[in-house]
Design an enzyme around this catalytic site. Structure first.
Site, PDB file in Angstrom:
ATOM      1  N   ALA A  31     -70.983 -10.772  45.906  1.00  0.00           N
ATOM      2  CA  ALA A  31     -71.390 -12.134  45.515  1.00  0.00           C
ATOM      3  C   ALA A  31     -70.775 -13.102  46.528  1.00  0.00           C
ATOM      4  O   ALA A  31     -70.103 -14.073  46.170  1.00  0.00           O
ATOM      5  CB  ALA A  31     -70.960 -12.447  44.090  1.00  0.00           C
ATOM      6  N   LEU A  32     -71.028 -12.795  47.772  1.00  0.00           N
ATOM      7  CA  LEU A  32     -70.347 -13.491  48.865  1.00  0.00           C
ATOM      8  C   LEU A  32     -70.732 -14.967  48.932  1.00  0.00           C
ATOM      9  O   LEU A  32     -71.875 -15.340  48.718  1.00  0.00           O
ATOM     10  CB  LEU A  32     -70.677 -12.820  50.200  1.00  0.00           C
ATOM     11  CG  LEU A  32     -70.316 -11.341  50.302  1.00  0.00           C
ATOM     12  CD1 LEU A  32     -70.632 -10.819  51.697  1.00  0.00           C
ATOM     13  CD2 LEU A  32     -68.844 -11.090  49.971  1.00  0.00           C
ATOM     14  N   GLY A  35     -66.431 -18.918  51.136  1.00  0.00           N
ATOM     15  CA  GLY A  35     -65.019 -18.517  51.216  1.00  0.00           C
ATOM     16  C   GLY A  35     -64.871 -17.149  51.869  1.00  0.00           C
ATOM     17  O   GLY A  35     -64.057 -16.945  52.782  1.00  0.00           O
ATOM     18  N   HIS A  36     -65.710 -16.196  51.420  1.00  0.00           N
ATOM     19  CA  HIS A  36     -65.654 -14.855  52.032  1.00  0.00           C
ATOM     20  C   HIS A  36     -66.030 -14.934  53.509  1.00  0.00           C
ATOM     21  O   HIS A  36     -65.415 -14.291  54.350  1.00  0.00           O
ATOM     22  CB  HIS A  36     -66.661 -13.908  51.360  1.00  0.00           C
ATOM     23  CG  HIS A  36     -66.363 -13.634  49.929  1.00  0.00           C
ATOM     24  ND1 HIS A  36     -67.168 -14.075  48.908  1.00  0.00           N
ATOM     25  CD2 HIS A  36     -65.361 -12.940  49.343  1.00  0.00           C
ATOM     26  CE1 HIS A  36     -66.687 -13.673  47.750  1.00  0.00           C
ATOM     27  NE2 HIS A  36     -65.583 -12.985  47.970  1.00  0.00           N
ATOM     28  N   GLN A 148     -56.517 -17.733  50.087  1.00  0.00           N
ATOM     29  CA  GLN A 148     -55.360 -18.351  49.416  1.00  0.00           C
ATOM     30  C   GLN A 148     -55.710 -18.834  48.009  1.00  0.00           C
ATOM     31  O   GLN A 148     -54.821 -19.188  47.248  1.00  0.00           O
ATOM     32  CB  GLN A 148     -54.873 -19.545  50.236  1.00  0.00           C
ATOM     33  CG  GLN A 148     -53.895 -19.138  51.318  1.00  0.00           C
ATOM     34  CD  GLN A 148     -53.531 -20.300  52.237  1.00  0.00           C
ATOM     35  OE1 GLN A 148     -53.875 -21.444  52.001  1.00  0.00           O
ATOM     36  NE2 GLN A 148     -52.824 -19.978  53.293  1.00  0.00           N
ATOM     37  N   ASP A 150     -56.658 -17.082  45.641  1.00  0.00           N
ATOM     38  CA  ASP A 150     -55.979 -16.125  44.766  1.00  0.00           C
ATOM     39  C   ASP A 150     -54.562 -15.947  45.284  1.00  0.00           C
ATOM     40  O   ASP A 150     -54.190 -14.893  45.818  1.00  0.00           O
ATOM     41  CB  ASP A 150     -56.742 -14.797  44.765  1.00  0.00           C
ATOM     42  CG  ASP A 150     -58.125 -14.960  44.174  1.00  0.00           C
ATOM     43  OD1 ASP A 150     -58.228 -15.345  43.009  1.00  0.00           O
ATOM     44  OD2 ASP A 150     -59.116 -14.744  44.908  1.00  0.00           O
ATOM     45  N   GLN A 153     -52.420 -13.045  43.960  1.00  0.00           N
ATOM     46  CA  GLN A 153     -52.925 -11.779  44.523  1.00  0.00           C
ATOM     47  C   GLN A 153     -52.455 -11.618  45.974  1.00  0.00           C
ATOM     48  O   GLN A 153     -51.989 -10.557  46.381  1.00  0.00           O
ATOM     49  CB  GLN A 153     -54.449 -11.780  44.455  1.00  0.00           C
ATOM     50  CG  GLN A 153     -55.114 -10.712  45.297  1.00  0.00           C
ATOM     51  CD  GLN A 153     -56.615 -10.640  45.093  1.00  0.00           C
ATOM     52  OE1 GLN A 153     -57.076 -10.176  44.064  1.00  0.00           O
ATOM     53  NE2 GLN A 153     -57.394 -11.071  46.069  1.00  0.00           N
ATOM     54  N   SER A 185     -66.129 -19.896  44.665  1.00  0.00           N
ATOM     55  CA  SER A 185     -65.814 -18.687  43.917  1.00  0.00           C
ATOM     56  C   SER A 185     -67.125 -18.034  43.506  1.00  0.00           C
ATOM     57  O   SER A 185     -68.112 -18.735  43.242  1.00  0.00           O
ATOM     58  CB  SER A 185     -65.023 -19.064  42.655  1.00  0.00           C
ATOM     59  OG  SER A 185     -65.117 -18.035  41.699  1.00  0.00           O
ATOM     60  N   ARG A 187     -67.708 -16.814  40.815  1.00  0.00           N
ATOM     61  CA  ARG A 187     -67.974 -17.199  39.424  1.00  0.00           C
ATOM     62  C   ARG A 187     -68.714 -18.523  39.300  1.00  0.00           C
ATOM     63  O   ARG A 187     -69.315 -18.801  38.265  1.00  0.00           O
ATOM     64  CB  ARG A 187     -66.655 -17.306  38.655  1.00  0.00           C
ATOM     65  CG  ARG A 187     -66.024 -15.962  38.435  1.00  0.00           C
ATOM     66  CD  ARG A 187     -64.561 -16.109  38.073  1.00  0.00           C
ATOM     67  NE  ARG A 187     -63.903 -14.831  38.176  1.00  0.00           N
ATOM     68  CZ  ARG A 187     -63.502 -14.122  37.139  1.00  0.00           C
ATOM     69  NH1 ARG A 187     -63.679 -14.578  35.937  1.00  0.00           N
ATOM     70  NH2 ARG A 187     -62.927 -12.960  37.323  1.00  0.00           N
TER      71      ARG A 187
HETATM   72  O1  PAF Z   1     -60.157 -10.878  45.642  1.00  0.00           O
HETATM   73  C1  PAF Z   1     -60.993  -9.963  45.426  1.00  0.00           C
HETATM   74  O2  PAF Z   1     -62.184 -10.117  45.645  1.00  0.00           O
HETATM   75  C2  PAF Z   1     -60.521  -8.637  44.854  1.00  0.00           C
HETATM   76  O3  PAF Z   1     -59.453  -8.824  43.983  1.00  0.00           O
HETATM   77  C3  PAF Z   1     -60.156  -7.609  45.936  1.00  0.00           C
HETATM   78  C4  PAF Z   1     -58.990  -8.056  46.775  1.00  0.00           C
HETATM   79  C5  PAF Z   1     -61.364  -7.366  46.818  1.00  0.00           C
HETATM   80  C6  PAF Z   1     -59.781  -6.280  45.273  1.00  0.00           C
HETATM   81  O4  PAF Z   1     -60.800  -5.787  44.475  1.00  0.00           O
END
Ligand code: PAF
Length: 279
Positions: A31-32, A35-36, A148, A150, A153, A185, A187
């Protein structure tokens, strides 16, 4: 762009490639969005071999509805990746990464998971760490890029890679935002335009915190900002914390400039959003 569904095939292809090129890795759940793509653009700046994975990791969801509802847009994702010249995509099925009766692995995050996401989403970071460890061991990148947005994470992944002795640089990339300030995001796709507009309160509040650092104590700032959410009951505030970047524990007094983070999680129309600002 090469696409691999099986780790063995990916590994043998990577082994056959010119080792002069640094391997850079961007793990995603698909679901790019912008940000990705900015993670990939950052990775591309050094002319590295770019590997992106798309895998909706079941072990990091502690809510099965959330897992089911997670947007899956493989066709568009592959199109976007080929357009920005991603070299390799790893697109595994669950069975390529997990054995049938595999037991969950538990990590020691040295307290980084104690608050915020770690409090509300039991087991979430063990699931993230499990899949990231697996992916890093398969891809063996020199650098891996994470957003950043997340923040918890990101800090946890930095910690575990050091703890596990993995030879990889974990690079945090600044959050990409819509013009409205809303953090990009996957989402957001589940939000109506009007909800997206309402959700901008999250970033506005974070900006208010960073701008008013010198005007209020942390306790006062938190009270004022929680009050802002009380005026907008459509946004259900789960937490608003001001933490030290170093250990992600709530603080009572500010740390040095750049070592504080304000973090928010809130839900609107059943969609849970998180965001943060570092100041
Ligand atoms: O941030 C995400 O999209 C996920 O948590 C990751 C790092 C790809 C791990 O599934």
């Amino acid at each position: 762009m090469k696409i691999f569904k099986l780790k063995e095939e990916l590994i043998s292809y990577l082994e056959s490639q010119n080792s002069n090129k640094t391997r850079s890795f961007v793990p995603t759940m698909g679901a790019l969005h912008g940000g990705h793509l900015s993670l990939i653009e950052t990775a591309k700046q050094n002319n590295d071999l770019i590997i992106c994975s798309i895998f909706v990791n079941p072990t990091q969801f502690n809510n099965s509805t959330d897992l089911e509802k997670y947007p899956r847009t493989i066709k568009q994702d592959l199109h976007a990746l080929s357009k920005i010249d991603c070299d390799i995509v790893y697109l595994p099925e669950v069975s390529d990464l997990y054995n049938k009766n595999e037991k969950l692995k538990f990590y020691d995050f040295n307290g980084l998971d104690k608050f915020m996401e770690g409090e509300g989403r039991q087991g979430h970071f063990d699931g993230v760490a499990t899949v990231v460890e697996k992916l890093l061991r398969i891809v063996k990148p020199k650098k891996a890029y994470f957003g950043q947005k997340d923040l918890q994470q990101l800090q946890i992944i930095k910690h575990i890679t050091i703890q596990l002795g993995l030879d990889v640089d974990i690079i945090g990339v600044p959050t990409k935002r819509e013009e409205s300030g809303l953090a990009m995001s996957s989402r957001n796709k589940r939000l109506s335009e009007s909800d997206q507009e309402k959700a901008t309160l999250i970033y506005k509040t974070l900006q208010f915190i960073s701008k008013n650092k010198l005007n209020y104590t942390i306790k006062e700032l938190k009270q004022i900002c929680i009050g802002k959410f009380e005026y907008h009951p459509e946004l259900d505030l789960e937490y608003l914390e001001i933490v030290s970047i170093e250990n992600l524990h709530p603080i009572e007094n500010y740390k040095e400039e750049g070592n504080n983070a304000a973090c928010i999680a809130a839900t609107i129309s059943s969609v849970r959003l998180i965001d943060n600002i570092i100041f």
